[in-house]
Design a protein around this motif. Sequence first.
Motif, PDB file in Angstrom:
ATOM      1  N   LEU A   1       0.838  -1.202   0.000  1.00  0.00           N
ATOM      2  CA  LEU A   1       0.000   0.000   0.000  1.00  0.00           C
ATOM      3  C   LEU A   1       0.872   1.251   0.000  1.00  0.00           C
TER       4      LEU A   1
ATOM      5  N   LYS B   1      -5.496   3.255   2.388  1.00  0.00           N
ATOM      6  CA  LYS B   1      -6.136   1.960   2.632  1.00  0.00           C
ATOM      7  C   LYS B   1      -7.629   1.971   2.323  1.00  0.00           C
ATOM      8  N   SER B   2      -8.259   3.119   2.429  1.00  0.00           N
ATOM      9  CA  SER B   2      -9.700   3.215   2.238  1.00  0.00           C
ATOM     10  C   SER B   2     -10.139   2.902   0.811  1.00  0.00           C
TER      11      SER B   2
ATOM     12  N   ILE C   1      -9.312   0.317  -0.885  1.00  0.00           N
ATOM     13  CA  ILE C   1      -9.378  -1.127  -1.115  1.00  0.00           C
ATOM     14  C   ILE C   1     -10.803  -1.624  -0.902  1.00  0.00           C
ATOM     15  N   ASP C   2     -11.413  -2.122  -1.964  1.00  0.00           N
ATOM     16  CA  ASP C   2     -12.742  -2.715  -1.837  1.00  0.00           C
ATOM     17  C   ASP C   2     -12.766  -4.178  -2.266  1.00  0.00           C
TER      18      ASP C   2
ATOM     19  N   PHE D   1     -10.442  -8.009  -1.948  1.00  0.00           N
ATOM     20  CA  PHE D   1      -9.389  -8.687  -1.194  1.00  0.00           C
ATOM     21  C   PHE D   1      -9.323 -10.142  -1.606  1.00  0.00           C
TER      22      PHE D   1
ATOM     23  N   ALA E   1      -8.702 -10.702   6.188  1.00  0.00           N
ATOM     24  CA  ALA E   1      -9.215  -9.347   5.949  1.00  0.00           C
ATOM     25  C   ALA E   1      -9.523  -8.652   7.269  1.00  0.00           C
ATOM     26  N   GLU E   2     -10.133  -9.378   8.202  1.00  0.00           N
ATOM     27  CA  GLU E   2     -10.431  -8.795   9.507  1.00  0.00           C
ATOM     28  C   GLU E   2      -9.147  -8.390  10.222  1.00  0.00           C
TER      29      GLU E   2
ATOM     30  N   LEU F   1      -6.451  -7.457   8.920  1.00  0.00           N
ATOM     31  CA  LEU F   1      -5.893  -6.281   8.259  1.00  0.00           C
ATOM     32  C   LEU F   1      -6.799  -5.063   8.373  1.00  0.00           C
TER      33      LEU F   1
ATOM     34  N   LEU G   1      -9.863  -4.751   7.028  1.00  0.00           N
ATOM     35  CA  LEU G   1     -10.543  -4.526   5.762  1.00  0.00           C
ATOM     36  C   LEU G   1     -11.951  -5.104   5.803  1.00  0.00           C
ATOM     37  N   ARG G   2     -12.866  -4.461   5.088  1.00  0.00           N
ATOM     38  CA  ARG G   2     -14.234  -4.957   4.943  1.00  0.00           C
ATOM     39  C   ARG G   2     -14.584  -4.929   3.454  1.00  0.00           C
ATOM     40  N   PRO G   3     -14.027  -5.845   2.683  1.00  0.00           N
ATOM     41  CA  PRO G   3     -14.170  -5.788   1.229  1.00  0.00           C
ATOM     42  C   PRO G   3     -15.573  -6.151   0.757  1.00  0.00           C
TER      43      PRO G   3
END
Length: 395
Positions: free
Chosen positions: A44, A51-52, A54-55, A57, A71-72, A74, A76-78
């Motif tokens: 990144l 980071k925002s 990223i949709d 993963f 993902a959790e 990291l 992330l909530r893809p």
Amino acid sequence: MPSPSAPASPARKVAVVGAALADCGRVDEATPYSLHAQAARRALADSGLDKSVIDGFASAGLGTLAPIEVAEYLGLRPTWVDSTSVGGSTWEVMAAHAADAIAAGRANAVLLVYGSTARADIKAKRRTSNLSFGARGPLQFEVPYGHSLIAKYAMAARRHMHEYGTTLEQLAEVAVQARANAAHNPDAMYRDPITVDDVLSGPMIADPFTKLHCCIRSDGGAAVLLVAEEYVADCAKDPVWVLGAGEHVSHTTMSEWDDFTVSPAAVSGRIAFERAGVRAQDVDIAEIYDAFTYMTLVTLEDLGFCAKGEGGAFVEKGRLTLTGDLPVNTDGGGLSAQHPGMRGLFLLVEAVRQLRGEAGERQVHKAGGRLPELAVASGTGGWFCSSGTVVLGRG
């Protein structure tokens, strides 16, 4: 910059804008999760994006519900995920899926990430190697005959030797030239030069493979970030474009493999080159999965760099080194640099670095000192069970 959830037009171009490795080699203090996080942060940062964005993963090989658990971890909530797991080719296949999703507007920025403490786990006796790969389902009928993973590759190599006269010395050349490339990579685990005699005189692992015909075992991680073309202007570095990709699966049971001398890269490569609108002869560098020397040789044939049966002659005379006609595995590959398990993502990282001119001492230069324009990364999974091929370009 477009919103991560904004609608997008179809058939967008897709670029790799972030590529990085986590610490590799001997990393006893790390965990697989920390290596995932380290690689992701570095990729990144390499992209210059937040980071925002990223949709999407993609991850495989870790967690009860991969990729959700990673993902959790990291944060992330893809809204787009992929956990395809087809062995070493997983990451080229995932890159193809991600590129398709981005091109169609189903995702805008997809992070691919992998981390493994394969070496540290063995050292700490946290796990042991699984050499049988299954005593249930179709594979159960091969287990009584001792068909370990390496034995399957060894049988295929022997068939190529029988069919085309490929020699042990030619197979050994693959390991020797991989080590020559690794000598210019300060992060490679093994950098001291080796000779064909060194390879041939090593301890036998599975005939015809001695120890140096086989990949090393390391810890490590890698990540790449793929984005839609609209994001490129906001990135820190020039993009590397995904020009074409292909995937193919072959077999799991050896008796169902039609020809031991033909890998599934013969199909994935043809598809990838056709979609990219290029030929193998146009490619400047090749990053090829090399758990064993035979993998490199037969994949070069199947991608079209030489005719079937001519791989042995093709790999001679230093052709695969950094100054050779076709630099292959420019970081030293799985035979010398690092091999934490499913190594396909490392191929993509190295290809991106070479195309950007960021490979340091091991940077390949073409005639006139120009940077490479085209690279191919081709991963193999299982025992030639699957293949994913990705063509990348600077232009």
